[in-house]
Design a protein around this motif. Structure first.
Motif, PDB file in Angstrom:
ATOM      1  N   ALA A 527       0.824  -1.206   0.000  1.00 50.38           N
ATOM      2  CA  ALA A 527       0.000   0.000   0.000  1.00 50.38           C
ATOM      3  C   ALA A 527       0.858   1.255   0.000  1.00 50.38           C
ATOM      4  N   GLU A 528       1.921   1.266   0.808  1.00 44.94           N
ATOM      5  CA  GLU A 528       2.777   2.451   0.887  1.00 44.94           C
ATOM      6  C   GLU A 528       3.506   2.693  -0.436  1.00 44.94           C
ATOM      7  N   THR A 529       3.885   1.613  -1.122  1.00 39.55           N
ATOM      8  CA  THR A 529       4.533   1.760  -2.427  1.00 39.55           C
ATOM      9  C   THR A 529       3.592   2.423  -3.419  1.00 39.55           C
ATOM     10  N   TRP A 530       2.340   1.984  -3.410  1.00 36.90           N
ATOM     11  CA  TRP A 530       1.349   2.596  -4.303  1.00 36.90           C
ATOM     12  C   TRP A 530       1.163   4.075  -3.961  1.00 36.90           C
ATOM     13  N   ARG A 531       1.026   4.370  -2.681  1.00 36.30           N
ATOM     14  CA  ARG A 531       0.797   5.769  -2.269  1.00 36.30           C
ATOM     15  C   ARG A 531       1.946   6.665  -2.710  1.00 36.30           C
ATOM     16  N   ASP A 532       3.178   6.220  -2.498  1.00 39.71           N
ATOM     17  CA  ASP A 532       4.336   7.047  -2.827  1.00 39.71           C
ATOM     18  C   ASP A 532       4.496   7.237  -4.336  1.00 39.71           C
ATOM     19  N   ALA A 533       3.906   6.329  -5.116  1.00 41.24           N
ATOM     20  CA  ALA A 533       4.046   6.411  -6.572  1.00 41.24           C
ATOM     21  C   ALA A 533       2.992   7.306  -7.228  1.00 41.24           C
ATOM     22  N   HIS A 534       2.018   7.793  -6.441  1.00 42.28           N
ATOM     23  CA  HIS A 534       0.930   8.586  -7.010  1.00 42.28           C
ATOM     24  C   HIS A 534       0.867   9.946  -6.317  1.00 42.28           C
ATOM     25  N   ALA A 535       1.053  10.976  -7.106  1.00 44.52           N
ATOM     26  CA  ALA A 535       1.041  12.349  -6.575  1.00 44.52           C
ATOM     27  C   ALA A 535      -0.381  12.769  -6.239  1.00 44.52           C
ATOM     28  N   PRO A 536      -0.548  13.601  -5.212  1.00 43.89           N
ATOM     29  CA  PRO A 536      -1.898  14.069  -4.863  1.00 43.89           C
ATOM     30  C   PRO A 536      -2.457  15.015  -5.925  1.00 43.89           C
ATOM     31  N   VAL A 537      -3.762  14.907  -6.118  1.00 46.65           N
ATOM     32  CA  VAL A 537      -4.507  15.767  -7.034  1.00 46.65           C
ATOM     33  C   VAL A 537      -5.451  16.615  -6.196  1.00 46.65           C
ATOM     34  N   GLU A 538      -5.452  17.924  -6.415  1.00 46.77           N
ATOM     35  CA  GLU A 538      -6.321  18.800  -5.641  1.00 46.77           C
ATOM     36  C   GLU A 538      -7.774  18.661  -6.089  1.00 46.77           C
ATOM     37  N   GLY A 539      -8.686  18.735  -5.131  1.00 51.75           N
ATOM     38  CA  GLY A 539     -10.105  18.731  -5.442  1.00 51.75           C
ATOM     39  C   GLY A 539     -10.825  17.477  -5.003  1.00 51.75           C
ATOM     40  N   SER A 540     -12.098  17.384  -5.386  1.00 60.61           N
ATOM     41  CA  SER A 540     -12.971  16.267  -5.024  1.00 60.61           C
ATOM     42  C   SER A 540     -12.669  15.038  -5.872  1.00 60.61           C
ATOM     43  N   TRP A 541     -12.837  13.872  -5.264  1.00 53.99           N
ATOM     44  CA  TRP A 541     -12.627  12.629  -6.013  1.00 53.99           C
ATOM     45  C   TRP A 541     -13.863  12.218  -6.811  1.00 53.99           C
ATOM     46  N   TRP A 542     -15.016  12.856  -6.597  1.00 54.69           N
ATOM     47  CA  TRP A 542     -16.246  12.441  -7.273  1.00 54.69           C
ATOM     48  C   TRP A 542     -16.121  12.459  -8.800  1.00 54.69           C
ATOM     49  N   PRO A 543     -15.594  13.529  -9.415  1.00 58.27           N
ATOM     50  CA  PRO A 543     -15.478  13.495 -10.878  1.00 58.27           C
ATOM     51  C   PRO A 543     -14.594  12.363 -11.387  1.00 58.27           C
ATOM     52  N   GLU A 544     -13.578  12.005 -10.621  1.00 60.71           N
ATOM     53  CA  GLU A 544     -12.700  10.893 -11.013  1.00 60.71           C
ATOM     54  C   GLU A 544     -13.498   9.590 -11.091  1.00 60.71           C
ATOM     55  N   TRP A 545     -14.374   9.398 -10.124  1.00 61.14           N
ATOM     56  CA  TRP A 545     -15.200   8.188 -10.114  1.00 61.14           C
ATOM     57  C   TRP A 545     -16.181   8.195 -11.287  1.00 61.14           C
ATOM     58  N   ILE A 546     -16.770   9.350 -11.563  1.00 61.09           N
ATOM     59  CA  ILE A 546     -17.696   9.454 -12.693  1.00 61.09           C
ATOM     60  C   ILE A 546     -16.993   9.053 -13.995  1.00 61.09           C
ATOM     61  N   GLY A 547     -15.753   9.536 -14.168  1.00 63.90           N
ATOM     62  CA  GLY A 547     -15.004   9.165 -15.365  1.00 63.90           C
ATOM     63  C   GLY A 547     -14.751   7.675 -15.446  1.00 63.90           C
ATOM     64  N   TRP A 548     -14.465   7.066 -14.286  1.00 64.59           N
ATOM     65  CA  TRP A 548     -14.228   5.617 -14.248  1.00 64.59           C
ATOM     66  C   TRP A 548     -15.505   4.859 -14.623  1.00 64.59           C
ATOM     67  N   LEU A 549     -16.642   5.279 -14.080  1.00 63.81           N
ATOM     68  CA  LEU A 549     -17.911   4.636 -14.423  1.00 63.81           C
ATOM     69  C   LEU A 549     -18.248   4.828 -15.900  1.00 63.81           C
ATOM     70  N   ASP A 550     -17.968   6.016 -16.416  1.00 63.04           N
ATOM     71  CA  ASP A 550     -18.248   6.299 -17.831  1.00 63.04           C
ATOM     72  C   ASP A 550     -17.532   5.311 -18.747  1.00 63.04           C
ATOM     73  N   GLU A 551     -16.281   5.046 -18.443  1.00 63.68           N
ATOM     74  CA  GLU A 551     -15.493   4.153 -19.281  1.00 63.68           C
ATOM     75  C   GLU A 551     -16.035   2.729 -19.278  1.00 63.68           C
ATOM     76  N   ARG A 552     -16.833   2.403 -18.267  1.00 64.03           N
ATOM     77  CA  ARG A 552     -17.347   1.041 -18.134  1.00 64.03           C
ATOM     78  C   ARG A 552     -18.861   0.976 -18.340  1.00 64.03           C
ATOM     79  N   SER A 553     -19.395   2.015 -18.958  1.00 65.35           N
ATOM     80  CA  SER A 553     -20.834   2.079 -19.226  1.00 65.35           C
ATOM     81  C   SER A 553     -21.101   1.956 -20.722  1.00 65.35           C
ATOM     82  N   GLY A 554     -22.254   1.361 -21.031  1.00 68.26           N
ATOM     83  CA  GLY A 554     -22.652   1.202 -22.419  1.00 68.26           C
ATOM     84  C   GLY A 554     -23.353   2.430 -22.956  1.00 68.26           C
ATOM     85  N   PRO A 555     -23.858   2.338 -24.185  1.00 71.39           N
ATOM     86  CA  PRO A 555     -24.585   3.468 -24.788  1.00 71.39           C
ATOM     87  C   PRO A 555     -25.772   3.870 -23.920  1.00 71.39           C
TER      88      PRO A 555
END
Length: 577
Positions: A527-555
């Motif tokens: 877990a610590e290796t993953w955390r150190d490899a990913h820089a923080p992004v400012e703001g809410s995580w909600w839009p990130e999740w929406i983008g993830w769901l979009d990529e896995r949604s059909g028409p």
């Protein structure tokens, strides 16, 4: 042996044995009312383990004697320094939240604070590092020592807290009078089991107001479908499974911070489970009942409205654990109705479940089972005591100082109002949860049974979006991370700022929020290796999740307002139970 709470205390027992059993249960239930549901026998066992090993450790005793002498000398030097140089700040005090106010730098209050910190340091050393003590017992004794010391901290007493002294002089005691009234009102409300003043936050009026209908109801859940606001919606509905230890509307608080409203406005058809607040008549409900009557019945109801469509399933806290069980059972049985799995602050492996594990052992679980056998459920206050003590400085003492000594009235927020809307836990289900998850870790070991057969998380091949929060004391993020070690599907992990609740309710525009996100490369990654490899992004995580769901949604498909299955408007009736 696992206790089956469906059996009455005297069933299958001779009358004298049944009487003894009933007496013990009644005594434990009475004792639980005095201890906040905590088992004193478990703490006594831990204390004896520590005391016996301390008595047989002369080197440790000598070390503690040396530390005591050094700390007393340090306290003496501190007193002299503070008397001669009263304007010199003390770094040790500034590092402790209880003594950060500048008033604490004055003599003699700085002496009080530093002396207390030295005593606290000694007890911390005395309760740790003793060879032979079971690690869990060591943690319990250390925790208990901290709780006892907190009761004598100078910050918690009016004559030794300079902030309180100054306020009392300034207001000529009016603050203490207001505090006494607030204390009396709180005691009276607790005695009458009255909810706290919601300060205008009312379910159905100012909270949980996203428009929708209850479209299905059984003895355990109401299923809410929210009305779309877009002309088309994603093909896959989103089903949210909240924890039953809390009311569902934490995810539909106010207009500005409702996750339900945000999902809906992004073009998703949102469905929400609202759990019934169980009573004594629900004592026989099991974890399997929660899977069957909760997750599976909800999926059946969705399937009748949008047949043939897979579902993006989302689980929060215990709801995520339950959803993981359901997904594993569905995968075992060849049920492919799920399109993806999102787990919000949810655990599937309980070996590192945080400080709450201090209160969960065989003694504690047996103690709770006796309490629940008398009531048929576990009351919210019998659960809340342990959680409050985990953060006693924040949730008990700091509140008491502000409310009862400074006479300050804190304004209610929607999150605080939700947190005060208490729920209960049915006896059998809670016993299942504590024994099979915390004590025996059956889900992670592939030994948890649904339908008489074990389920394995390895069978889950769905794409998974897992969210952990940095300051989570209920589901520590490193424990949430472990889902990546058990499933075969691709896992995207997101670590967000905040705690168990505020980190999830983190709408766009919320100040001082950040997150890290990225795929997990293999189940051997730390877990610590993953955390150190990913820089923080400012703001809410909600839009990130929406983008993830979009990529896995059909028409998209045409949005339908009225599906012809209306059992009443949202938020339904179970939420008021």
């Amino acid at each position: 042996m696992k206790q089956d709470l469906r059996i009455t205390p005297d069933e299958g027992l001779p009358s004298d044995a049944a009487a003894r059993d009933a007496t013990d249960r009644a005594f434990h239930a009475m004792l639980g009312g005095l201890t906040g549901g905590l088992s004193p026998m478990g703490l006594a066992t831990a204390w004896f383990d520590w005391a016996a090993h301390m008595a047989g450790s002369p080197a440790k005793q000598a070390e503690l004697q040396e530390r005591a002498v050094a700390n007393m000398a340090g306290a003496g030097l501190s007193t002299l320094r503070c008397a001669l140089r009263p304007d010199t700040p003390c770094a040790e005090m500034a590092a402790d939240r209880r003594f950060r106010e500048p008033e604490w730098q004055r003599f003699p209050y700085n002496v009080y604070a530093q002396s207390f910190l030295l005593v606290e340091d000694w007890w911390n050393a005395a309760t740790q590092g003793i060879e032979g003590v079971a690690p869990r017992h060591e943690d319990m004794v250390n925790f208990a020592a901290r709780q006892v010391l907190d009761t004598v901290a100078p910050s918690n007493w009016p004559l030794t807290n300079p902030v309180v002294v100054d306020r009392t002089i300034e207001e000529r005691g009016a603050n203490l009078l207001r505090g006494a009234r607030a204390w009396a009102a709180d005691v009276a409300a607790q005695a009458q089991d009255l909810p706290p003043d919601a300060d205008g936050y009312i379910v159905g009026e100012t909270m949980a107001i996203t428009p929708g209908e209850v479209v299905y109801r059984n003895r355990l859940i109401e299923l809410i479908r929210y009305r779309p606001t877009t002309a088309t919606v994603r093909a896959e509905p989103v089903l949210i499974v909240p924890a039953w230890i809390m009311k569902y509307y934490i995810l539909d608080l106010s207009e500005h911070n409702s996750l339900v409203r945000y999902l809906r406005d992004q073009g998703f058809e949102v469905w929400m489970i609202s759990w019934k607040n169980p009573g004594a008549e629900d004592a026989d409900l099991s974890m399997e009942d929660y899977v069957r009557l909760g997750v599976l019945d909800a999926l059946d109801a969705i399937g009748r409205v949008v047949p043939g469509q897979k579902v993006h399933a989302t689980g929060y806290c215990l709801g995520g654990t339950l959803l993981s069980i359901a997904a594993a059972g569905m995968a075992r049985d060849g049920d492919d109705r799920l399109a993806s799995l999102t787990l919000l602050a949810a655990q599937v492996d309980f070996t590192e479940a945080g400080e709450i594990t201090l209160f969960i052992d065989d003694s504690q679980v047996a103690f709770l089972e006796d309490i629940m056998a008398q009531q048929g459920y576990l009351r919210s206050d019998q659960m809340a005591g342990a959680f409050r003590m985990l953060r006693s400085n924040d949730l008990i003492w700091s509140h008491s100082i502000r409310a009862y000594l400074l006479g300050e009235t804190s304004r209610m927020s929607d999150l605080m109002a939700w947190n005060a809307d208490a729920t209960r836990m049915p006896a059998r289900m809670h016993s299942d949860y504590l024994r099979e998850m915390f004590l025996e870790n059956h889900l992670a070991l592939g030994q948890f049974r649904i339908g008489g057969r074990p389920v394995s998380l390895d069978d889950i091949a769905l794409p998974i979006f897992a969210v952990g929060t940095e300051r989570d004391h209920v589901a520590p993020w490193r424990s949430v991370w472990k889902i990546s070690r058990f499933t075969d599907g691709p896992v995207t992990f997101l670590l967000t700022s905040g705690g168990h609740n505020a980190g999830i309710v983190s709408e766009p525009g919320h100040p001082r929020r950040h997150y890290r996100v990225g795929p997990v490369a293999g189940n051997s990654m730390l877990a610590e290796t993953w955390r150190d490899a990913h820089a923080p992004v400012e703001g809410s995580w909600w839009p990130e999740w929406i983008g993830w769901l979009d990529e896995r949604s059909g028409p998209g498909r045409e949005a339908v307002q009225d599906i012809g299955a209306d059992l009443g408007p949202a938020p339904g009736t179970y939420v008021f139970g």
